[in-house]
Design an enzyme around this catalytic site. Sequence first.
Site, mmCIF file in Angstrom:
data_model
loop_
_atom_site.group_PDB
_atom_site.id
_atom_site.type_symbol
_atom_site.label_atom_id
_atom_site.label_comp_id
_atom_site.label_asym_id
_atom_site.label_seq_id
_atom_site.Cartn_x
_atom_site.Cartn_y
_atom_site.Cartn_z
ATOM 1 N N HIS A 184 45.766 18.894 9.606
ATOM 2 C CA HIS A 184 44.862 20.015 9.312
ATOM 3 C C HIS A 184 44.087 19.757 8.019
ATOM 4 C CE1 HIS A 184 43.840 24.426 9.019
ATOM 5 N NE2 HIS A 184 43.799 24.107 7.731
ATOM 6 N N GLU A 185 44.798 19.380 6.963
ATOM 7 C CA GLU A 185 44.134 19.176 5.674
ATOM 8 C C GLU A 185 43.151 18.015 5.723
ATOM 9 O OE1 GLU A 185 44.231 21.353 3.439
ATOM 10 O OE2 GLU A 185 45.876 22.504 4.304
ATOM 11 N N HIS A 188 39.654 18.810 6.710
ATOM 12 C CA HIS A 188 38.725 19.206 5.642
ATOM 13 C C HIS A 188 38.172 17.976 4.925
ATOM 14 C CE1 HIS A 188 39.820 23.306 6.360
ATOM 15 N NE2 HIS A 188 41.041 23.201 5.868
#
Length: 270
Positions: A184-185, A188
């Site tokens: 998920h990170e 970004h």
Amino acid sequence: MRLSLFLSGLAAAGSIVSAERTCGAVPPRGYEKEFSEAFAALGPEATSDLTAGITIDTYLHVLTSGTTGNIPDSQLQAQINAMNQHYGPSGVQFRLVKATRTNNANWASGRDEAGMKSALHMGTYSSLNIYFIPNLSSGLLGICYFPRANPSQTTITMDGCMVRSGTVPGGETTNYNQGKTATHEVGHFLGLYHVFSENGSCVDADMVADTPPQSKKTSGCPNSQDSCPGGGVDSIHNYMDYSYDVCMNQFTRGQASRIAQAWQAFRAGH
């Protein structure tokens, strides 16, 4: 994403049971304009190469306080394997270049981010640095920085992701221990937003056409969720939502395209 970015030592990774996923990533003001302008500035050769695979040199940094927060090599490799599985269909692979371990109670408590990264950051702006920290504040599971145009040396040094240690595959953070917090990170890091709106509206929050409008983050792993009727059901299985790890299993083609655009616009060649 409007969550506190302050990091402090609250508890060891294994002692926190997260009720829901929380991420501290915040896109810079005016980021979509910056994204569009950076991509538009690319030459024809770069934009024609969007289908080429991306391999990212990756550095993993394990921060410990004594024995708290240590992650064995087997789990670090499992994290890389998980990310390669999750991103493989989108044409992205991660190559583990080096893993470091640093026993520093201050850094393991999430303090002195600049000092930690100045000492540990490796590679270039096209390299990924992930810092595994046992104690992230306010229940945060992770935080990562979006890619920027014309990065300064400070921007390069501060780049990368900070992820709670217990979220690696086989870790101790209940419901979030399949390595999908790092996935998920890193989304970004590759220019992706959350799939849900931050203000409760049914707008195109993530600028990706094939993710339906979604007015709220997902908690847990519901059978289905439709927060914006008429636009398609919510992306509860998307890595850029807030679902439990067991619920996450996909990026869309539109997200893969945005990743390729962001890579060419911001990171390739740096």
